[in-house]
Design an enzyme around this catalytic site. Structure first.
Site, PDB file in Angstrom:
ATOM      1  N   LYS A   1      41.261   0.222  -4.315  1.00  0.00           N
ATOM      2  CA  LYS A   1      42.267   0.999  -5.186  1.00  0.00           C
ATOM      3  C   LYS A   1      41.625   1.401  -6.397  1.00  0.00           C
ATOM      4  O   LYS A   1      40.878   0.839  -7.123  1.00  0.00           O
ATOM      5  CB  LYS A   1      43.391   0.261  -5.538  1.00  0.00           C
ATOM      6  CG  LYS A   1      44.010  -0.719  -4.247  1.00  0.00           C
ATOM      7  CD  LYS A   1      45.333  -1.405  -4.372  1.00  0.00           C
ATOM      8  CE  LYS A   1      45.651  -2.358  -3.239  1.00  0.00           C
ATOM      9  NZ  LYS A   1      45.082  -3.727  -3.426  1.00  0.00           N
TER      10      LYS A   1
ATOM     11  N   ASP B   1      41.936  -6.159   1.852  1.00  0.00           N
ATOM     12  CA  ASP B   1      42.538  -5.358   0.779  1.00  0.00           C
ATOM     13  C   ASP B   1      42.199  -5.801  -0.581  1.00  0.00           C
ATOM     14  O   ASP B   1      42.596  -7.032  -1.055  1.00  0.00           O
ATOM     15  CB  ASP B   1      44.140  -5.458   0.919  1.00  0.00           C
ATOM     16  CG  ASP B   1      44.782  -4.714  -0.247  1.00  0.00           C
ATOM     17  OD1 ASP B   1      44.938  -3.494   0.093  1.00  0.00           O
ATOM     18  OD2 ASP B   1      45.112  -5.143  -1.254  1.00  0.00           O
TER      19      ASP B   1
ATOM     20  N   TYR C   1      40.681  -5.862  -9.450  1.00  0.00           N
ATOM     21  CA  TYR C   1      40.528  -7.432  -9.065  1.00  0.00           C
ATOM     22  C   TYR C   1      39.017  -8.193  -9.291  1.00  0.00           C
ATOM     23  O   TYR C   1      38.866  -9.248  -9.175  1.00  0.00           O
ATOM     24  CB  TYR C   1      40.679  -7.571  -7.364  1.00  0.00           C
ATOM     25  CG  TYR C   1      42.292  -7.239  -6.909  1.00  0.00           C
ATOM     26  CD1 TYR C   1      43.179  -6.764  -7.784  1.00  0.00           C
ATOM     27  CD2 TYR C   1      42.334  -7.248  -5.528  1.00  0.00           C
ATOM     28  CE1 TYR C   1      44.450  -6.595  -7.357  1.00  0.00           C
ATOM     29  CE2 TYR C   1      43.433  -6.721  -5.004  1.00  0.00           C
ATOM     30  CZ  TYR C   1      44.510  -6.218  -5.660  1.00  0.00           C
ATOM     31  OH  TYR C   1      45.558  -6.073  -5.413  1.00  0.00           O
TER      32      TYR C   1
ATOM     33  N   LYS D   1      47.730 -13.330   1.280  1.00  0.00           N
ATOM     34  CA  LYS D   1      46.491 -13.892   0.417  1.00  0.00           C
ATOM     35  C   LYS D   1      46.404 -15.376   0.653  1.00  0.00           C
ATOM     36  O   LYS D   1      47.381 -15.985   0.506  1.00  0.00           O
ATOM     37  CB  LYS D   1      46.492 -13.587  -0.969  1.00  0.00           C
ATOM     38  CG  LYS D   1      45.335 -13.889  -1.690  1.00  0.00           C
ATOM     39  CD  LYS D   1      45.506 -14.664  -2.779  1.00  0.00           C
ATOM     40  CE  LYS D   1      44.410 -15.335  -3.582  1.00  0.00           C
ATOM     41  NZ  LYS D   1      44.587 -16.177  -4.758  1.00  0.00           N
ATOM     42  N   SER D   2      45.334 -15.728   1.076  1.00  0.00           N
ATOM     43  CA  SER D   2      44.800 -17.188   0.735  1.00  0.00           C
ATOM     44  C   SER D   2      43.211 -17.078   0.730  1.00  0.00           C
ATOM     45  O   SER D   2      42.515 -16.313   1.117  1.00  0.00           O
ATOM     46  CB  SER D   2      45.293 -17.999   1.847  1.00  0.00           C
ATOM     47  OG  SER D   2      44.916 -19.344   1.765  1.00  0.00           O
TER      48      SER D   2
ATOM     49  N   HIS E   1      46.469   3.006  -7.490  1.00  0.00           N
ATOM     50  CA  HIS E   1      47.090   1.602  -7.484  1.00  0.00           C
ATOM     51  C   HIS E   1      48.397   1.614  -7.870  1.00  0.00           C
ATOM     52  O   HIS E   1      49.046   0.837  -7.530  1.00  0.00           O
ATOM     53  CB  HIS E   1      46.342   0.746  -8.526  1.00  0.00           C
ATOM     54  CG  HIS E   1      46.310  -0.856  -8.241  1.00  0.00           C
ATOM     55  ND1 HIS E   1      45.110  -1.568  -8.159  1.00  0.00           N
ATOM     56  CD2 HIS E   1      47.471  -1.368  -7.555  1.00  0.00           C
ATOM     57  CE1 HIS E   1      45.405  -2.929  -7.967  1.00  0.00           C
ATOM     58  NE2 HIS E   1      46.725  -2.911  -7.644  1.00  0.00           N
TER      59      HIS E   1
HETATM   60  P1  NAD Z   1      51.256 -13.611  -1.185  1.00  0.00           P
HETATM   61  O1  NAD Z   1      52.910 -13.317  -0.946  1.00  0.00           O
HETATM   62  O2  NAD Z   1      50.233 -13.162   0.009  1.00  0.00           O
HETATM   63  O3  NAD Z   1      51.273 -15.073  -1.437  1.00  0.00           O
HETATM   64  C1  NAD Z   1      50.064 -15.931  -1.510  1.00  0.00           C
HETATM   65  C2  NAD Z   1      50.102 -17.187  -1.995  1.00  0.00           C
HETATM   66  O4  NAD Z   1      50.595 -18.045  -0.901  1.00  0.00           O
HETATM   67  C3  NAD Z   1      48.701 -17.837  -2.004  1.00  0.00           C
HETATM   68  O5  NAD Z   1      48.312 -17.932  -3.289  1.00  0.00           O
HETATM   69  C4  NAD Z   1      49.050 -19.318  -1.561  1.00  0.00           C
HETATM   70  O6  NAD Z   1      49.232 -20.169  -2.718  1.00  0.00           O
HETATM   71  C5  NAD Z   1      50.275 -19.104  -0.633  1.00  0.00           C
HETATM   72  N1  NAD Z   1      49.846 -19.243   0.623  1.00  0.00           N
HETATM   73  C6  NAD Z   1      49.395 -18.416   1.633  1.00  0.00           C
HETATM   74  N2  NAD Z   1      49.270 -18.715   2.805  1.00  0.00           N
HETATM   75  C7  NAD Z   1      49.607 -19.887   2.846  1.00  0.00           C
HETATM   76  C8  NAD Z   1      50.098 -20.771   4.070  1.00  0.00           C
HETATM   77  N3  NAD Z   1      49.607 -20.530   5.025  1.00  0.00           N
HETATM   78  N4  NAD Z   1      50.536 -22.133   3.652  1.00  0.00           N
HETATM   79  C9  NAD Z   1      50.680 -22.210   2.336  1.00  0.00           C
HETATM   80  N5  NAD Z   1      50.782 -21.420   1.182  1.00  0.00           N
HETATM   81  C10 NAD Z   1      50.350 -20.182   1.546  1.00  0.00           C
HETATM   82  O7  NAD Z   1      50.700 -13.031  -2.605  1.00  0.00           O
HETATM   83  P2  NAD Z   1      49.928 -11.948  -3.204  1.00  0.00           P
HETATM   84  O8  NAD Z   1      48.324 -12.514  -3.206  1.00  0.00           O
HETATM   85  O9  NAD Z   1      50.553 -11.538  -4.453  1.00  0.00           O
HETATM   86  O10 NAD Z   1      49.900 -10.633  -2.285  1.00  0.00           O
HETATM   87  C11 NAD Z   1      48.980 -10.487  -1.186  1.00  0.00           C
HETATM   88  C12 NAD Z   1      48.175  -9.219  -1.479  1.00  0.00           C
HETATM   89  O11 NAD Z   1      48.850  -8.086  -1.712  1.00  0.00           O
HETATM   90  C13 NAD Z   1      47.275  -9.609  -2.636  1.00  0.00           C
HETATM   91  O12 NAD Z   1      46.186 -10.415  -2.541  1.00  0.00           O
HETATM   92  C14 NAD Z   1      46.748  -8.178  -2.872  1.00  0.00           C
HETATM   93  O13 NAD Z   1      45.845  -7.744  -2.064  1.00  0.00           O
HETATM   94  C15 NAD Z   1      47.956  -7.519  -2.683  1.00  0.00           C
HETATM   95  N6  NAD Z   1      48.782  -6.852  -3.938  1.00  0.00           N
HETATM   96  C16 NAD Z   1      48.687  -5.808  -4.264  1.00  0.00           C
HETATM   97  C17 NAD Z   1      49.442  -5.328  -5.434  1.00  0.00           C
HETATM   98  C18 NAD Z   1      49.513  -3.996  -5.812  1.00  0.00           C
HETATM   99  O14 NAD Z   1      49.937  -3.496  -6.973  1.00  0.00           O
HETATM  100  N7  NAD Z   1      49.429  -2.965  -4.900  1.00  0.00           N
HETATM  101  C19 NAD Z   1      50.144  -6.269  -6.227  1.00  0.00           C
HETATM  102  C20 NAD Z   1      49.990  -7.643  -5.736  1.00  0.00           C
HETATM  103  C21 NAD Z   1      49.469  -7.867  -4.614  1.00  0.00           C
END
Ligand code: NAD
Length: 275
Positions: free
Chosen positions: A75, A45, A50, A230-231, A108
């Site tokens: 997006k 995604d 980005y 995300k990671s 988006h």
């Molecule tokens: P998320 O909820 O996926 O959290 C990510 C964070 O959690 C990481 O940066 C890391 O610090 C931690 N993490 C992840 N896996 C872990 C693990 N196994 N152990 C410990 N810590 C861990 O947050 P996000 O990135 O905001 O959301 C995921 C995805 O959603 C984004 O990368 C993006 O692709 C999408 N997104 C879309 C929109 C939109 O407007 N459509 C907005 C925000 C995010």
């Protein structure tokens, strides 16, 4: 792996767990995408905003996994809304990704003050007709925005990607989506990491001998949601995907429901977002 998929109303299907790559520069996106595909992910995604579509494309090509096996989402950014602008922005995204189609193209944000999302959607319908966007959907749309697309074009988005985590479960939006056969996709599914130290989550994790990230990801799966944690760390990317050999039960779901009382949005409200 035995990863699960969900079928859209247009007949295409999406792997239920994908890799999110927000806040990931191009060079890091290459390694994160390669690590994810090596682990078994088949869904990535990204978004034009980005600024890592190039890295995502490079990671896909370097992985050795065939493009046809990968579900790729990007997006359209808000400032590119409008019929002609959308067609141009889509071409630019494909060029950066180095591919001739995406599996899913999303608007988006509705950006209601611009009032261009219906014209934008008409361009999306054209892109799907051309086969360059296999499926078309939206992100951050409220039911009233979705309803306008349906009323004015007759074409229902296959998916709505919205902020959703166990303490912000978006119950009303999901009820509307279900009624219209729109799949719900969770962004910030781990609450941007804020839920990983939560004692309620820790309790469920301990019961299953799993990590907090794994039981939260499983919560999304067991709720029928598409989830994109995300990671950029390979071990965490792998951890977040090892979730297809257990299930939450009714007690776990009730425990998670206790989180709702503290729930709040982390990101902007799509109705009033300034961009
Ligand atoms: P998320 O909820 O996926 O959290 C990510 C964070 O959690 C990481 O940066 C890391 O610090 C931690 N993490 C992840 N896996 C872990 C693990 N196994 N152990 C410990 N810590 C861990 O947050 P996000 O990135 O905001 O959301 C995921 C995805 O959603 C984004 O990368 C993006 O692709 C999408 N997104 C879309 C929109 C939109 O407007 N459509 C907005 C925000 C995010």
């Amino acid at each position: 792996s035995d990863q699960t998929t969900i079928t859209f109303h247009d007949g295409n299907s999406i792997p239920q767990v994908g890799l999110g790559v927000w806040q990931t520069p191009n060079d890091t996106a290459v390694t994160a995408v390669k690590a994810a595909l090596a682990t078994g992910y088949r869904h990535i995604d990204t978004a034009a905003i980005y600024e890592n579509e190039q890295g995502v494309g490079e990671g896909i090509r370097a992985s050795g996994v065939a493009r046809a096996e990968i579900f790729l989402t990007t997006k359209l950014w808000n400032s590119d809304q409008g019929y002609e602008q959308t067609l141009k922005a889509f071409d630019a995204s494909l060029k950066r990704l180095g591919t001739d189609y995406v599996d899913l193209y999303l608007i988006h944000w509705p950006a209601p003050k611009r009032d261009q999302y219906v014209d934008t959607w008409k361009a999306f319908i054209q892109l799907q007709k051309e086969g360059r966007a296999r499926s078309i959907g939206v992100s951050n749309f409220y039911p009233e925005h979705l309803q306008r697309l349906i009323d004015e074009t007759g074409i229902t988005p296959v998916i709505n990607q919205i902020e959703l985590h166990p303490d912000f479960p978006q119950t009303q939006a999901r009820a509307y989506h279900d009624k219209h056969r729109i799949i719900t996709q969770s962004w910030s599914p781990l609450g941007q990491g804020t839920l990983l130290e939560n004692p309620v989550v820790a309790k469920v994790a301990a019961k299953h001998g799993r990590t907090p990230a794994q039981v939260i990801t499983r919560w999304h799966i067991d709720n029928g949601l598409v989830v994109i944690p995300k990671s950029v760390t390979p071990s965490r990317i792998e951890e977040n995907f090892k979730v297809f050999d257990f299930k939450l039960d009714a007690d776990d779901m009730a425990t998670f429901a206790g989180l709702e009382k503290d729930g709040k949005r982390i990101g902007p409200d799509p109705m009033t977002a300034s961009f």
